[in-house]
Design a protein around this motif. Structure first.
Motif, PDB file in Angstrom:
ATOM      1  N   LEU A   6      -7.113 -11.506  40.282  1.00 11.93           N
ATOM      2  CA  LEU A   6      -6.207 -12.622  40.544  1.00 11.93           C
ATOM      3  C   LEU A   6      -6.270 -13.045  42.009  1.00 11.93           C
ATOM      4  CD1 LEU A   6      -4.046 -14.490  39.371  1.00 11.93           C
ATOM      5  CD2 LEU A   6      -2.360 -12.740  39.892  1.00 11.93           C
ATOM      6  N   ILE A   7      -6.428 -12.086  42.901  1.00 10.65           N
ATOM      7  CA  ILE A   7      -6.435 -12.408  44.327  1.00 10.65           C
ATOM      8  C   ILE A   7      -7.780 -12.983  44.782  1.00 10.65           C
ATOM      9  CG2 ILE A   7      -7.122 -10.147  45.197  1.00 10.65           C
ATOM     10  CD1 ILE A   7      -5.106 -10.546  47.466  1.00 10.65           C
ATOM     11  N   LEU A   8      -8.865 -12.659  44.094  1.00  6.32           N
ATOM     12  CA  LEU A   8     -10.192 -13.107  44.513  1.00  6.32           C
ATOM     13  C   LEU A   8     -10.299 -14.631  44.605  1.00  6.32           C
ATOM     14  CD1 LEU A   8     -13.040 -12.328  45.376  1.00  6.32           C
ATOM     15  CD2 LEU A   8     -13.668 -12.327  42.951  1.00  6.32           C
ATOM     16  N   PRO A   9      -9.900 -15.400  43.595  1.00  7.31           N
ATOM     17  CA  PRO A   9      -9.991 -16.856  43.755  1.00  7.31           C
ATOM     18  C   PRO A   9      -9.055 -17.395  44.839  1.00  7.31           C
ATOM     19  CG  PRO A   9      -9.108 -16.309  41.595  1.00  7.31           C
ATOM     20  CD  PRO A   9      -9.504 -15.028  42.250  1.00  7.31           C
ATOM     21  N   GLN A  10      -7.939 -16.702  45.068  1.00  8.94           N
ATOM     22  CA  GLN A  10      -7.035 -17.119  46.138  1.00  8.94           C
ATOM     23  C   GLN A  10      -7.693 -16.928  47.497  1.00  8.94           C
ATOM     24  OE1 GLN A  10      -3.285 -15.091  45.593  1.00  8.94           O
ATOM     25  NE2 GLN A  10      -2.943 -16.020  43.588  1.00  8.94           N
ATOM     26  N   ILE A  11      -8.359 -15.799  47.667  1.00  5.04           N
ATOM     27  CA  ILE A  11      -9.079 -15.551  48.922  1.00  5.04           C
ATOM     28  C   ILE A  11     -10.201 -16.568  49.094  1.00  5.04           C
ATOM     29  CG2 ILE A  11     -10.620 -13.922  50.107  1.00  5.04           C
ATOM     30  CD1 ILE A  11      -8.864 -11.662  48.897  1.00  5.04           C
ATOM     31  N   LEU A  12     -10.947 -16.825  48.023  1.00  2.00           N
ATOM     32  CA  LEU A  12     -12.031 -17.812  48.089  1.00  2.00           C
ATOM     33  C   LEU A  12     -11.491 -19.216  48.349  1.00  2.00           C
ATOM     34  CD1 LEU A  12     -14.317 -16.446  45.231  1.00  2.00           C
ATOM     35  CD2 LEU A  12     -14.703 -16.301  47.710  1.00  2.00           C
ATOM     36  N   ALA A  13     -10.316 -19.518  47.807  1.00  2.00           N
ATOM     37  CA  ALA A  13      -9.696 -20.819  48.074  1.00  2.00           C
ATOM     38  C   ALA A  13      -9.347 -20.943  49.559  1.00  2.00           C
ATOM     39  CB  ALA A  13      -8.438 -20.999  47.215  1.00  2.00           C
ATOM     40  N   VAL A  14      -8.738 -19.911  50.115  1.00  2.00           N
ATOM     41  CA  VAL A  14      -8.356 -19.946  51.536  1.00  2.00           C
ATOM     42  C   VAL A  14      -9.595 -20.057  52.419  1.00  2.00           C
ATOM     43  CG1 VAL A  14      -7.324 -18.616  53.423  1.00  2.00           C
ATOM     44  CG2 VAL A  14      -6.148 -18.784  51.224  1.00  2.00           C
ATOM     45  N   ILE A  15     -10.624 -19.300  52.096  1.00  2.00           N
ATOM     46  CA  ILE A  15     -11.851 -19.339  52.905  1.00  2.00           C
ATOM     47  C   ILE A  15     -12.495 -20.725  52.827  1.00  2.00           C
ATOM     48  CG2 ILE A  15     -14.231 -18.474  53.044  1.00  2.00           C
ATOM     49  CD1 ILE A  15     -13.077 -15.705  52.224  1.00  2.00           C
ATOM     50  N   ALA A  65     -16.102 -25.928  46.349  1.00  2.00           N
ATOM     51  CA  ALA A  65     -15.353 -24.674  46.300  1.00  2.00           C
ATOM     52  C   ALA A  65     -13.898 -24.906  46.706  1.00  2.00           C
ATOM     53  CB  ALA A  65     -16.002 -23.631  47.213  1.00  2.00           C
ATOM     54  N   ALA A  66     -13.689 -25.722  47.738  1.00  2.00           N
ATOM     55  CA  ALA A  66     -12.327 -26.019  48.194  1.00  2.00           C
ATOM     56  C   ALA A  66     -11.561 -26.837  47.161  1.00  2.00           C
ATOM     57  CB  ALA A  66     -12.367 -26.761  49.535  1.00  2.00           C
ATOM     58  N   THR A  67     -12.268 -27.515  46.295  1.00  2.00           N
ATOM     59  CA  THR A  67     -11.625 -28.289  45.228  1.00  2.00           C
ATOM     60  C   THR A  67     -11.348 -27.405  44.015  1.00  2.00           C
ATOM     61  OG1 THR A  67     -12.761 -30.287  45.977  1.00  2.00           O
ATOM     62  CG2 THR A  67     -11.850 -30.323  43.750  1.00  2.00           C
ATOM     63  N   ALA A 152      -2.264 -22.807  51.515  1.00  2.00           N
ATOM     64  CA  ALA A 152      -2.983 -21.770  50.776  1.00  2.00           C
ATOM     65  C   ALA A 152      -2.918 -20.435  51.512  1.00  2.00           C
ATOM     66  CB  ALA A 152      -4.433 -22.193  50.548  1.00  2.00           C
ATOM     67  N   LEU A 153      -3.056 -20.465  52.816  1.00  2.00           N
ATOM     68  CA  LEU A 153      -2.946 -19.238  53.602  1.00  2.00           C
ATOM     69  C   LEU A 153      -1.550 -18.633  53.441  1.00  2.00           C
ATOM     70  CD1 LEU A 153      -4.265 -17.271  55.567  1.00  2.00           C
ATOM     71  CD2 LEU A 153      -3.522 -18.777  57.439  1.00  2.00           C
ATOM     72  N   LEU A 155       0.444 -19.056  50.878  1.00  2.00           N
ATOM     73  CA  LEU A 155       0.543 -18.526  49.509  1.00  2.00           C
ATOM     74  C   LEU A 155      -0.149 -17.172  49.389  1.00  2.00           C
ATOM     75  CD1 LEU A 155      -0.086 -21.756  47.415  1.00  2.00           C
ATOM     76  CD2 LEU A 155       2.061 -20.481  47.643  1.00  2.00           C
ATOM     77  N   LEU A 156      -1.277 -17.049  50.023  1.00  2.00           N
ATOM     78  CA  LEU A 156      -1.996 -15.776  49.977  1.00  2.00           C
ATOM     79  C   LEU A 156      -1.190 -14.672  50.667  1.00  2.00           C
ATOM     80  CD1 LEU A 156      -4.606 -14.305  49.167  1.00  2.00           C
ATOM     81  CD2 LEU A 156      -5.527 -14.930  51.406  1.00  2.00           C
ATOM     82  N   LEU A 157      -0.616 -14.987  51.809  1.00  2.52           N
ATOM     83  CA  LEU A 157       0.159 -13.992  52.557  1.00  2.52           C
ATOM     84  C   LEU A 157       1.471 -13.636  51.862  1.00  2.52           C
ATOM     85  CD1 LEU A 157      -0.436 -15.288  56.195  1.00  2.52           C
ATOM     86  CD2 LEU A 157      -1.523 -13.324  55.071  1.00  2.52           C
ATOM     87  N   MET A 158       2.021 -14.578  51.095  1.00  2.00           N
ATOM     88  CA  MET A 158       3.302 -14.352  50.435  1.00  2.00           C
ATOM     89  C   MET A 158       3.143 -14.064  48.939  1.00  2.00           C
ATOM     90  SD  MET A 158       5.583 -17.313  52.237  1.00  2.00           S
ATOM     91  CE  MET A 158       6.970 -16.893  51.220  1.00  2.00           C
ATOM     92  N   ARG A 159       1.941 -13.715  48.496  1.00  2.00           N
ATOM     93  CA  ARG A 159       1.669 -13.579  47.074  1.00  2.00           C
ATOM     94  C   ARG A 159       2.576 -12.556  46.389  1.00  2.00           C
ATOM     95  NH1 ARG A 159      -1.990 -11.008  49.810  1.00  2.00           N
ATOM     96  NH2 ARG A 159      -2.574  -8.889  49.247  1.00  2.00           N
TER      97      ARG A 159
END
Length: 174
Positions: A6-15, A65-67, A152-153, A155-159
């Motif tokens: 679940l976190i992998l696409p979130q990390i890829l989204a942020v990157i 990727a960002a989309t 997005a950052l 959201l990732l930090l507050m997941r």
């Protein structure tokens, strides 16, 4: 489903959003002011060279990727019944889709196509208005991308906080 998936696409989204944000921001603060100072022939030649290099680079990979990754993040969060997380990722996705992807498709890409057809030695008479339209749409994309990246950052930090069930406080009726 493994929580790490679940976190992998979130990390890829942020990157990918971060890289795209950096590219748009760098272009906005460095290239656009410089392009405002050149003559028509120089502007046409630079834009044509940029158009060719963008279509042959990793820009497309980052752009798509960002989309895609924010939408995947929203979908996986919804699938895991993390409704708040899914809603926030969906908002990031929609802002990116409208403010970056759609602006690119309806404004920047047609202008790129038109500029590729210019004769650099004799650009069209309205080249400055086309340049300014391109710059304005790039500014919109830059602002939208910055908002998406920061959101997005966050959201990732507050997941973990977002995934936790909401705490409702019921008042006692007298």
């Amino acid at each position: 489903m493994n929580p790490k998936l679940l976190i992998l696409p979130q990390i890829l989204a942020v990157i990918s959003l971060g890289i795209a944000c950096g590219m748009y921001f760098g272009f906005s603060v460095q290239m656009l002011p410089a392009l405002q100072q050149v003559d028509a022939s120089t502007y046409a030649l630079i834009q044509q060279k940029l158009d060719v290099s963008l279509s042959n680079s990793g820009f497309s990979l980052v752009f798509f990727a960002a989309t895609i990754f924010p939408f995947i993040s929203a979908g996986l969060a919804a699938w895991k019944s993390q409704r708040r997380t899914a809603l926030y990722w969906l908002l990031v996705s929609l802002l990116h889709f409208i403010g970056v992807y759609w602006v690119t498709v309806i404004t920047n890409m047609p202008l790129h196509q038109e500029m590729l057809e210019w004769n650099a030695a004799a650009p069209p008479a309205d080249w400055q208005s086309l340049r300014d339209s391109w710059a304005s749409s790039n500014t919109i994309r830059t602002i939208a991308e910055m908002i998406c990246f920061v959101a997005a950052l966050g959201l990732l930090l507050m997941r973990e906080q977002l995934a936790a069930p909401p705490k409702y406080i019921m008042r006692k009726l007298h």
